[in-house]
Design a protein around this motif. Sequence first.
Motif, mmCIF file in Angstrom:
data_model
loop_
_atom_site.group_PDB
_atom_site.id
_atom_site.type_symbol
_atom_site.label_atom_id
_atom_site.label_comp_id
_atom_site.label_asym_id
_atom_site.label_seq_id
_atom_site.Cartn_x
_atom_site.Cartn_y
_atom_site.Cartn_z
ATOM 1 N N GLY A 10 11.092 51.714 -0.162
ATOM 2 C CA GLY A 10 10.808 50.848 0.979
ATOM 3 C C GLY A 10 10.138 49.567 0.509
ATOM 4 O O GLY A 10 10.444 48.481 0.975
ATOM 5 N N GLY A 11 9.224 49.701 -0.447
ATOM 6 C CA GLY A 11 8.565 48.516 -0.999
ATOM 7 C C GLY A 11 9.557 47.648 -1.745
ATOM 8 O O GLY A 11 9.518 46.425 -1.668
ATOM 9 N N PHE A 12 10.468 48.270 -2.465
ATOM 10 C CA PHE A 12 11.474 47.514 -3.222
ATOM 11 C C PHE A 12 12.377 46.738 -2.276
ATOM 12 O O PHE A 12 12.624 45.557 -2.461
ATOM 13 C CB PHE A 12 12.307 48.471 -4.084
ATOM 14 C CG PHE A 12 13.465 47.797 -4.751
ATOM 15 C CD1 PHE A 12 13.269 46.981 -5.838
ATOM 16 C CD2 PHE A 12 14.747 47.977 -4.268
ATOM 17 C CE1 PHE A 12 14.332 46.365 -6.451
ATOM 18 C CE2 PHE A 12 15.817 47.365 -4.868
ATOM 19 C CZ PHE A 12 15.614 46.548 -5.968
ATOM 20 N N PHE A 13 12.864 47.412 -1.247
ATOM 21 C CA PHE A 13 13.760 46.736 -0.310
ATOM 22 C C PHE A 13 13.013 45.656 0.464
ATOM 23 O O PHE A 13 13.565 44.598 0.756
ATOM 24 C CB PHE A 13 14.424 47.737 0.639
ATOM 25 C CG PHE A 13 15.508 48.518 -0.019
ATOM 26 C CD1 PHE A 13 16.606 47.869 -0.559
ATOM 27 C CD2 PHE A 13 15.436 49.889 -0.112
ATOM 28 C CE1 PHE A 13 17.618 48.593 -1.164
ATOM 29 C CE2 PHE A 13 16.437 50.621 -0.718
ATOM 30 C CZ PHE A 13 17.524 49.974 -1.253
ATOM 31 N N GLY A 14 11.767 45.908 0.807
ATOM 32 C CA GLY A 14 10.969 44.897 1.493
ATOM 33 C C GLY A 14 10.812 43.661 0.612
ATOM 34 O O GLY A 14 10.945 42.534 1.064
ATOM 35 N N GLY A 15 10.545 43.866 -0.659
ATOM 36 C CA GLY A 15 10.433 42.747 -1.594
ATOM 37 C C GLY A 15 11.768 42.071 -1.801
ATOM 38 O O GLY A 15 11.850 40.858 -1.972
ATOM 39 N N GLY A 21 15.398 35.869 0.888
ATOM 40 C CA GLY A 21 15.008 34.728 1.722
ATOM 41 C C GLY A 21 14.616 33.522 0.873
ATOM 42 O O GLY A 21 15.044 32.394 1.139
ATOM 43 N N LEU A 22 13.825 33.757 -0.168
ATOM 44 C CA LEU A 22 13.437 32.663 -1.067
ATOM 45 C C LEU A 22 14.647 32.091 -1.799
ATOM 46 O O LEU A 22 14.741 30.882 -2.011
ATOM 47 C CB LEU A 22 12.400 33.156 -2.081
ATOM 48 C CG LEU A 22 11.013 33.464 -1.511
ATOM 49 C CD1 LEU A 22 10.115 34.064 -2.595
ATOM 50 C CD2 LEU A 22 10.383 32.205 -0.932
ATOM 51 N N PHE A 23 15.580 32.962 -2.158
ATOM 52 C CA PHE A 23 16.805 32.511 -2.815
ATOM 53 C C PHE A 23 17.571 31.542 -1.923
ATOM 54 O O PHE A 23 17.977 30.459 -2.346
ATOM 55 C CB PHE A 23 17.679 33.729 -3.163
ATOM 56 C CG PHE A 23 19.053 33.369 -3.646
ATOM 57 C CD1 PHE A 23 19.246 32.907 -4.935
ATOM 58 C CD2 PHE A 23 20.153 33.488 -2.804
ATOM 59 C CE1 PHE A 23 20.512 32.570 -5.381
ATOM 60 C CE2 PHE A 23 21.427 33.155 -3.230
ATOM 61 C CZ PHE A 23 21.605 32.685 -4.535
ATOM 62 N N ALA A 29 17.417 23.990 -0.202
ATOM 63 C CA ALA A 29 16.617 22.858 -0.682
ATOM 64 C C ALA A 29 17.369 22.062 -1.743
ATOM 65 O O ALA A 29 17.370 20.830 -1.722
ATOM 66 C CB ALA A 29 15.282 23.358 -1.229
ATOM 67 N N VAL A 30 18.034 22.751 -2.657
ATOM 68 C CA VAL A 30 18.818 22.062 -3.690
ATOM 69 C C VAL A 30 19.975 21.296 -3.036
ATOM 70 O O VAL A 30 20.252 20.152 -3.404
ATOM 71 C CB VAL A 30 19.344 23.068 -4.741
ATOM 72 C CG1 VAL A 30 20.382 22.439 -5.640
ATOM 73 C CG2 VAL A 30 18.184 23.592 -5.570
ATOM 74 N N GLY A 31 20.628 21.881 -2.058
ATOM 75 C CA GLY A 31 21.711 21.201 -1.356
ATOM 76 C C GLY A 31 21.230 19.939 -0.655
ATOM 77 O O GLY A 31 21.855 18.881 -0.758
ATOM 78 N N VAL A 32 20.100 20.030 0.041
ATOM 79 C CA VAL A 32 19.540 18.860 0.720
ATOM 80 C C VAL A 32 19.179 17.793 -0.295
ATOM 81 O O VAL A 32 19.465 16.606 -0.097
ATOM 82 C CB VAL A 32 18.310 19.267 1.571
ATOM 83 C CG1 VAL A 32 17.539 18.055 2.061
ATOM 84 C CG2 VAL A 32 18.749 20.129 2.745
ATOM 85 N N TYR A 33 18.579 18.187 -1.399
ATOM 86 C CA TYR A 33 18.206 17.238 -2.456
ATOM 87 C C TYR A 33 19.433 16.512 -2.998
ATOM 88 O O TYR A 33 19.425 15.292 -3.148
ATOM 89 C CB TYR A 33 17.485 17.986 -3.577
ATOM 90 C CG TYR A 33 17.183 17.131 -4.780
ATOM 91 C CD1 TYR A 33 16.111 16.261 -4.772
ATOM 92 C CD2 TYR A 33 17.975 17.199 -5.919
ATOM 93 C CE1 TYR A 33 15.838 15.472 -5.865
ATOM 94 C CE2 TYR A 33 17.714 16.417 -7.018
ATOM 95 C CZ TYR A 33 16.632 15.551 -6.996
ATOM 96 O OH TYR A 33 16.375 14.768 -8.087
#
Length: 83
Positions: A10-15, A21-23, A29-33
């Motif tokens: 559960g901790g692994f999947f939560g992470g 999401g960060l990916f 962000a790279v696309g906008v840049y």
Amino acid sequence: MMHGWGHGMGGFFGGGIWMMGLFWIAIIAVGVYLIRNSNNSNNRTERIEGKSVEDPMEIARQRYAKGEISKEEFQEIKDELLK
């Protein structure tokens, strides 16, 4: 023992969800840049191209018309430009 394994997963999947999401935030962000830099380089090009770059022959004609150069000088410039 099963509780430890299940809790760990559960901790692994939560992470994993946070990492995914960060990916996607990084990808966006790279696309906008890249889009903004693309537009900036286009704008710089337009400004450079937007400047009135006069034809050398037209400049010579104007200088001849104003009396800044003689007919012979105009003819030399014209011959040189048409080579």
